[in-house]
Design a protein around this motif. Structure first.
Motif, PDB file in Angstrom:
ATOM      1  N   CYS A 194       0.800  -1.230   0.000  1.00 32.40           N
ATOM      2  CA  CYS A 194       0.000   0.000   0.000  1.00 32.40           C
ATOM      3  C   CYS A 194       0.832   1.278   0.000  1.00 32.40           C
ATOM      4  N   ALA A 195       2.124   1.196  -0.323  1.00 33.91           N
ATOM      5  CA  ALA A 195       2.959   2.398  -0.260  1.00 33.91           C
ATOM      6  C   ALA A 195       2.525   3.435  -1.295  1.00 33.91           C
ATOM      7  N   MET A 196       2.463   4.666  -0.868  1.00 35.03           N
ATOM      8  CA  MET A 196       2.111   5.793  -1.743  1.00 35.03           C
ATOM      9  C   MET A 196       2.907   7.017  -1.288  1.00 35.03           C
ATOM     10  N   THR A 197       2.852   8.063  -2.100  1.00 31.91           N
ATOM     11  CA  THR A 197       3.509   9.311  -1.712  1.00 31.91           C
ATOM     12  C   THR A 197       2.472  10.183  -1.006  1.00 31.91           C
ATOM     13  N   VAL A 198       2.752  10.558   0.228  1.00 33.94           N
ATOM     14  CA  VAL A 198       1.805  11.361   1.005  1.00 33.94           C
ATOM     15  C   VAL A 198       2.493  12.658   1.410  1.00 33.94           C
ATOM     16  N   ASN A 199       1.913  13.768   0.988  1.00 37.69           N
ATOM     17  CA  ASN A 199       2.515  15.091   1.233  1.00 37.69           C
ATOM     18  C   ASN A 199       4.004  15.086   0.888  1.00 37.69           C
ATOM     19  N   GLY A 200       4.326  14.486  -0.266  1.00 41.42           N
ATOM     20  CA  GLY A 200       5.689  14.536  -0.808  1.00 41.42           C
ATOM     21  C   GLY A 200       6.641  13.466  -0.319  1.00 41.42           C
ATOM     22  N   ARG A 201       6.246  12.652   0.666  1.00 40.49           N
ATOM     23  CA  ARG A 201       7.141  11.615   1.187  1.00 40.49           C
ATOM     24  C   ARG A 201       6.527  10.236   0.965  1.00 40.49           C
ATOM     25  N   PRO A 202       7.350   9.239   0.583  1.00 42.55           N
ATOM     26  CA  PRO A 202       6.810   7.889   0.424  1.00 42.55           C
ATOM     27  C   PRO A 202       6.519   7.268   1.788  1.00 42.55           C
ATOM     28  N   ARG A 203       5.366   6.614   1.899  1.00 40.39           N
ATOM     29  CA  ARG A 203       4.977   6.035   3.192  1.00 40.39           C
ATOM     30  C   ARG A 203       4.190   4.759   2.988  1.00 40.39           C
ATOM     31  N   TRP A 204       4.209   3.894   4.013  1.00 40.75           N
ATOM     32  CA  TRP A 204       3.265   2.767   3.999  1.00 40.75           C
ATOM     33  C   TRP A 204       1.962   3.316   4.547  1.00 40.75           C
ATOM     34  N   THR A 205       0.933   3.324   3.747  1.00 44.52           N
ATOM     35  CA  THR A 205      -0.260   4.086   4.119  1.00 44.52           C
ATOM     36  C   THR A 205      -1.086   3.384   5.190  1.00 44.52           C
ATOM     37  N   CYS A 206      -0.962   2.055   5.298  1.00 44.71           N
ATOM     38  CA  CYS A 206      -1.792   1.350   6.288  1.00 44.71           C
ATOM     39  C   CYS A 206      -1.338   1.611   7.713  1.00 44.71           C
ATOM     40  N   ARG A 207      -0.081   2.039   7.887  1.00 47.93           N
ATOM     41  CA  ARG A 207       0.425   2.292   9.241  1.00 47.93           C
ATOM     42  C   ARG A 207       0.765   3.770   9.441  1.00 47.93           C
ATOM     43  N   SER A 208       0.363   4.611   8.469  1.00 47.09           N
ATOM     44  CA  SER A 208       0.632   6.049   8.615  1.00 47.09           C
ATOM     45  C   SER A 208      -0.643   6.738   9.085  1.00 47.09           C
TER      46      SER A 208
END
Lengths: 112, 240
Positions: B61-75
Motif C-alpha cells: 500500500c505504499a504511496m507518496t503522502v505530502n511529498g514523502r513515500p509512506r506505507w499508508t496502512c500504518r501512517s
C-alpha cells in the motif's frame, strides 16, 4: 574499468589530496601574510626537488580524482554513458595532467 | 455540529493526470489507507489503489503522502497531515499504471539484476549448516532481512531518479544480506555483479532510504558495507 576500480581510485586519491590541499592552502596564506613577491616565491621553488615532488603528486592525484567525479556528475545529470563518456573522462584526465604539469614546470623548472 | 473534515488531493490518471480534491471525514486514529478507502467506497468507485494485509506486513500500500513515500496502512493521518490537507500520489521512480497504482516490474527486475537469489552451497541431503546467531555476519543479515518490498526506499532515493541503471537501496539491501549469508555459494559473483555500472558505488549516501524506511532498516549502511566488501575483494584480487 569497473565502477569499483574507479571508486577505489577516487577514494585513494582523495586520501592523498586531503593533506596536500591543506599544505597548499597553508602555503598560500603564508605567502600572502609574508608579502612574498612572485620573484621571491620562484627563488624558493626553482630547482626544488621537494616542491616538484609535492606539486607533481598533487597534479597526478587531481588528474585521476577530478575526471572520475565529473564522470559521475555527467552520468547522473546529463544521462550520458557508454564509450564516449569513458573517452571524455580519459581526455579530461589528460588535460588536467597537461595543465598541471605545465604549472609545476613553471614554478620549479629552470633550475632542475 | 460541524463535522471535522479533511481536504484530500488524490492523483487521478497515469503519467499525465490531475489532482482531484475530496472532502473526507477526519476520524480519530484513521490511517491514510482508511482515507483512500473512504474515497473509493463513498465518492470515487473507479479510484485504483493497492493494499492487502492492512497491518504493515505485505508492503502493497505504499504511496507518496505530502511529498514523502509512506506505507499508508500504518501512517496515521494525524502524524502526516499539514494544515488539514493531504496530497496523495503514486510512488515516485516507478511507472504509473492508474491513479495510485505503480508498475513495480522495474523495481523487482533490479532485485534480479542485483543477484537477489540465494545460491545454495549444499544440497538437501547434506547436514544443515550451523550459523551462530551471534556471529557478526549473521547479525548483519538480521539487521537487513526484514524488508517488506514496499518500494518506499526506491521511491525516496535521488540516485534512482537520476540514474536509470542504479539498482537502488532495496535491491542492494538484499545483496547485502546475501553477501553476509555464510551459506551462499557465490559471494564473489555477487560482489562482481553489484560492482558494475549502477551498482553499490553509485550510492551517494544521502540517507533518504534510512529516513523513510517504514520498518526501520538502514539500507545505506548495508550499501556502505558492500562498498567496503567490494574494495577488499578488489585489493585482494578476488574481484574481476
Amino acid at each position: 574499468m569497473t565502477d569499483a576500480r574507479l571508486y577505489l581510485l577516487q577514494r585513494a586519491t582523495a586520501v592523498l589530496l586531503a593533506p596536500l590541499v591543506l599544505v597548499h592552502l597553508g602555503l598560500i596564506l603564508h605567502a600572502v601574510e609574508a608579502g612574498l613577491s612572485a620573484a621571491e616565491i620562484l627563488q624558493r621553488t626553482r630547482g626544488s626537488i621537494a616542491w616538484a615532488t609535492f606539486y607533481g603528486l598533487f597534479v597526478l592525484a587531481v588528474a585521476v580524482h577530478a575526471p572520475i567525479g565529473l564522470r559521475n556528475v555527467a552520468r547522473e545529470w546529463l544521462a550520458w554513458g557508454g564509450r564516449w563518456l569513458n573517452w571524455a573522462t580519459f581526455l579530461m584526465g589528460v588535460l588536467l595532467l597537461w595543465l598541471g604539469a605545465r604549472a609545476v614546470w613553471a614554478v620549479v623548472g629552470g633550475g632542475l | 455540529m460541524v463535522e471535522n473534515m479533511l481536504d484530500v488531493e488524490i492523483w487521478r490518471g497515469k503519467e499525465t493526470g490531475r489532482f482531484e480534491t475530496y472532502r473526507v471525514p477526519n476520524g480519530s486514529s484513521q490511517t491514510i489507507l482508511d482515507v483512500v478507502t473512504w474515497v473509493q467506497r463513498n465518492v470515487e468507485p473507479a479510484l485504483a489503489y493497492r493494499f492487502a494485509c492492512r497491518v504493515g506486513m505485505c508492503g502493497s500500500c505504499a504511496m507518496t503522502v505530502n511529498g514523502r513515500p509512506r506505507w499508508t496502512c500504518r501512517s496515521h493521518v494525524s502524524k502526516v497531515v499539514k494544515s488539514g490537507r493531504l496530497r496523495i500520489e503514486p510512488l515516485y521512480n516507478m511507472p504509473r499504471i492508474k491513479d495510485l497504482v505503480v508498475d513495480m516490474t522495474p523495481f523487482f527486475e533490479k532485485w534480479q539484476a542485483a543477484r537477489g537469489q540465494f545460491k545454495p552451497s549444499i544440497t538437501r541431503f547434506d547436514p544443515m549448516e550451523r550459523i551462530s546467531p551471534d556471529s557478526m555476519r549473521r547479525r548483519a543479515v538480521d539487521a537487513g532481512i526484514e524488508c517488506i518490498n514496499c518500494g518506499v526506499c526506491h521511491a525516496a532515493c535521488d540516485v534512482v531518479a537520476w540514474n536509470n541503471d542504479y539498482l537502488g537501496p532495496a535491491a542492494l539491501n538484499r545483496s547485502w544480506t546475501l553477501a553476509n549469508d555464510e551459506r551462499d555459494a557465490d559471494r564473489g559473483g555477487l560482489l562482481s555483479t553489484i560492482s558494475r555500472s549502477g551498482g553499490c558505488h553509485s550510492c551517494h549516501t544521502h540517507g533518504s532510504c534510512v529516513e523513510d524506511c517504514p520498518v526501520g532498516l538502514n539500507p545505506a549502511a548495508g550499501i556502505a558495507g558492500l562498498k567496503r566488501m567490494t574494495l577488499t575483494g578488489l585489493l585482494r584480487g578476488d574481484l574481476g
